[in-house]
Design an enzyme around this catalytic site. Structure first.
Site, PDB file in Angstrom:
ATOM      1  N   LYS A  21       0.829  -1.203   0.000  1.00  0.00           N
ATOM      2  CA  LYS A  21       0.000   0.000   0.000  1.00  0.00           C
ATOM      3  C   LYS A  21       0.868   1.260   0.000  1.00  0.00           C
ATOM      4  CE  LYS A  21      -2.747   1.057   3.712  1.00  0.00           C
ATOM      5  NZ  LYS A  21      -2.599   2.472   4.101  1.00  0.00           N
ATOM      6  N   SER A  22       1.872   1.291   0.868  1.00  0.00           N
ATOM      7  CA  SER A  22       2.756   2.473   0.936  1.00  0.00           C
ATOM      8  C   SER A  22       3.386   2.770  -0.411  1.00  0.00           C
ATOM      9  CB  SER A  22       3.916   2.191   1.901  1.00  0.00           C
ATOM     10  OG  SER A  22       3.576   2.512   3.193  1.00  0.00           O
ATOM     11  N   ARG A  26       2.891   5.933  -3.281  1.00  0.00           N
ATOM     12  CA  ARG A  26       4.058   6.691  -3.762  1.00  0.00           C
ATOM     13  C   ARG A  26       4.225   6.533  -5.275  1.00  0.00           C
ATOM     14  NH1 ARG A  26       4.607   5.676   1.466  1.00  0.00           N
ATOM     15  NH2 ARG A  26       6.051   6.835   2.793  1.00  0.00           N
ATOM     16  N   ARG A 128      -7.860  12.859  11.860  1.00  0.00           N
ATOM     17  CA  ARG A 128      -6.413  12.643  11.796  1.00  0.00           C
ATOM     18  C   ARG A 128      -5.679  13.958  11.551  1.00  0.00           C
ATOM     19  NH1 ARG A 128      -5.049   7.322   8.693  1.00  0.00           N
ATOM     20  NH2 ARG A 128      -3.173   7.574   9.937  1.00  0.00           N
ATOM     21  N   SER A 172       8.072   9.866  11.449  1.00  0.00           N
ATOM     22  CA  SER A 172       6.913   9.662  10.591  1.00  0.00           C
ATOM     23  C   SER A 172       7.367   9.661   9.137  1.00  0.00           C
ATOM     24  CB  SER A 172       5.873  10.768  10.798  1.00  0.00           C
ATOM     25  OG  SER A 172       4.957  10.764   9.714  1.00  0.00           O
ATOM     26  N   ASP A 324       2.470  -0.449  11.828  1.00  0.00           N
ATOM     27  CA  ASP A 324       1.132  -0.929  11.467  1.00  0.00           C
ATOM     28  C   ASP A 324       0.871  -2.361  11.936  1.00  0.00           C
ATOM     29  OD1 ASP A 324       0.599   1.509  10.292  1.00  0.00           O
ATOM     30  OD2 ASP A 324       1.343   0.892   8.341  1.00  0.00           O
TER      31      ASP A 324
HETATM   32  C1  S3P Z   1       3.038   5.195   6.158  1.00  0.00           C
HETATM   33  C2  S3P Z   1       3.680   5.580   7.298  1.00  0.00           C
HETATM   34  C3  S3P Z   1       3.159   5.269   8.635  1.00  0.00           C
HETATM   35  C4  S3P Z   1       2.157   4.120   8.584  1.00  0.00           C
HETATM   36  C5  S3P Z   1       1.140   4.297   7.498  1.00  0.00           C
HETATM   37  C6  S3P Z   1       1.819   4.369   6.149  1.00  0.00           C
HETATM   38  C7  S3P Z   1       3.612   5.603   4.857  1.00  0.00           C
HETATM   39  O1  S3P Z   1       2.514   6.416   9.158  1.00  0.00           O
HETATM   40  O2  S3P Z   1       1.503   3.984   9.821  1.00  0.00           O
HETATM   41  O3  S3P Z   1       0.223   3.219   7.480  1.00  0.00           O
HETATM   42  O4  S3P Z   1       3.221   5.041   3.825  1.00  0.00           O
HETATM   43  O5  S3P Z   1       4.475   6.489   4.856  1.00  0.00           O
HETATM   44  P1  S3P Z   1       3.336   7.605   9.918  1.00  0.00           P
HETATM   45  O6  S3P Z   1       4.222   8.249   8.950  1.00  0.00           O
HETATM   46  O7  S3P Z   1       2.268   8.523  10.429  1.00  0.00           O
HETATM   47  O8  S3P Z   1       4.073   6.923  11.023  1.00  0.00           O
END
Ligand code: S3P
Length: 437
Positions: A21-22, A26, A128, A172, A324
């Site tokens: 997903k991340s 991107r 959020r 983060s 996560d």
């Molecule tokens: C993510 C970073 C994390 C993660 C989120 C996806 C990302 O959040 O919890 O599910 O894709 O960069 P944070 O950057 O708020 O820690």
């Protein structure tokens, strides 16, 4: 929607986890910023990542989707974007439930002089915080207005940006990525200082796109870019999704699971290192710490089997690398010998739900001996879990946690709101059924 997950069936077979997903978020954004069309293979087809495609379309990108027929492979896309500096102004952008889109996109928009956009999303997104990205972007010269200075709707007016050095108050990857993307458009250099390492997919993709990006310890620096040029992107399997089946395999007697094509990036597999430390039988080639120049995303194959667990302490430095998956650490702790403690994880309170509260309440309702702390939780292992009803609270990872808990429990678990899983893993229950069938 409710679904009941009964105990007993071992988890056996091979899992190709859904696309990451991340990386899919991107890939959509950086492909749209690229000067040339970009082929993306194995793009995640889920609610969250559809929001990213809708967003780049609203900003002027053309997206051609060609679903692939074979099971376990994601979409093939061709994305022809407006490029780094020509996002279409004036759009209202619905980010749905996608926190990553909400935090990364402002980095691009903030650097488009005089364009204006408004970002908003669902009920969970509205809780959020966006001040974490508004603060550094404002310091770079952009104009951002958030409801109560903290929440969506977030209005963004782009400006000419200047580079800054920004020390992240908490680790983060989303905020780091946002500032680095804005840094591509800012005069001079932009540096983000991380208190702890977090996932580095953005840095890797930017390096592949020819951007001047470098790392020196916890400092990541980018320089202003004329354009980005990306080759094709292949999205690997998501370790955060695979973690649910891996946990089920560890907990249910008789299980043996092979996971193929999973991302092995060191910054993403902290959960599997924790699992190994808890004594789980796990064979795999989890990547050693990345070097500064690494820009590819490594893949691995993992072999996971059922076995006894011992309690562990997860410390603040490990938290961003397994953020996560921490709900699963709580579940594993219920079955482990001794105590399992997670500390330094106050960020969990700001996820799709307050994951300290929802995990503790959810697992306690199933019979766990667990308590919340201000920055995490503590679980006393009792060797098992009774079962009962768990509410997902609209949180995809809670829904999947409940399903795995049901398989490992004595009496089964009814998950209320199982449909939330589709935010990141639409095939979750089908994959689980195939592995336990
Ligand atoms: C993510 C970073 C994390 C993660 C989120 C996806 C990302 O959040 O919890 O599910 O894709 O960069 P944070 O950057 O708020 O820690």
């Amino acid at each position: 929607m409710k679904a009941t997950f009964r105990p007993g069936a071992a988890v056996r077979g091979t899992l190709v986890p859904p696309p990451d997903k991340s990386l899919s978020h991107r890939a959509a954004l950086l492909a749209a910023m690229s000067a040339e069309p970009v082929h993306v293979t194995n793009y995640l087809d889920a609610a969250d990542t559809r929001s990213s495609l809708d967003a780049v379309r609203a900003l002027g990108a053309l997206v051609d989707t060609q679903p692939t027929s074979s099971a376990g492979t994601g979409d093939r896309l061709m994305i022809r974007g407006p490029g780094l500096r020509a996002a279409t102004p004036g759009a209202a952008i619905d980010v749905g439930n996608a926190g990553t889109l909400l935090r990364l996109l402002p980095g691009w928009l903030a650097g488009q002089p005089d364009g204006s956009w408004t970002l908003d999303g669902d009920e969970s997104i509205r809780r959020r915080p966006v001040d974490r990205v508004a603060r550094p972007l404002t310091a770079m010269g952009a104009d951002l207005r958030a409801r109560e200075d903290r929440f969506t709707p977030l209005a963004i007016t782009g400006r000419r940006l200047r580079g800054i050095e920004y020390e992240l108050p908490v680790a983060s990857a989303q905020v780091k990525s946002c500032v680095l993307i804005a840094g591509l458009l800012a005069e001079g250099t932009t540096t983000v200082v991380e208190p702890e390492p977090s996932r580095d997919h953005t840095e890797r993709l930017l390096a592949r796109a020819g951007a001047g990006v470098s790392r020196d310890g916890q400092r990541v620096t980018v320089t202003c870019q004329g354009e980005l040029l990306l080759d094709a992107i292949h999205v690997p399997g998501d370790p955060s999704s695979a973690a649910f089946h891996a946990a089920a395999a560890v907990l249910v007697p008789g299980s043996r699971l092979v996971i193929e094509g999973m991302a092995a990036n060191w910054t993403r597999v902290g959960f599997f290192r924790i699992l190994q430390r808890m004594g789980a039988v796990l064979i795999g080639d989890l990547e050693e710490r990345a070097t500064a120049s690494a820009d590819a995303e490594p893949l691995c194959e993992l072999d996971v089997a059922h076995g006894p667990l011992i309690g562990t302490r997860v410390t603040a430095d490990e938290v961003p690398l397994a953020i996560d998956e921490l709900p699963l650490v709580a579940l594993l702790g219920c079955f482990a010998e001794g105590e399992t403690v997670v500390e330094g994880a106050q960020e969990l309170r700001l996820k799709e739900s307050d994951r300290i509260a929802t995990v503790v309440e959810g697992l306690r309702g199933l019979g766990a001996d667990i308590e919340a702390t201000p920055d995490g939780f503590a679980v006393r292992g009792t060797g098992g879990l009774r079962g009962g009803v768990l509410h997902a609270h609209g949180d995809h990872r809670l829904a999947m946690l409940g399903a795995v808990a049901g398989l490992a429990s004595r009496e089964g678990v009814e998950v209320v709101g199982i449909e939330a899983a589709a935010v990141s893993y639409p095939g979750f229950t089908a994959d689980l059924a195939a592995l336990t069938g």
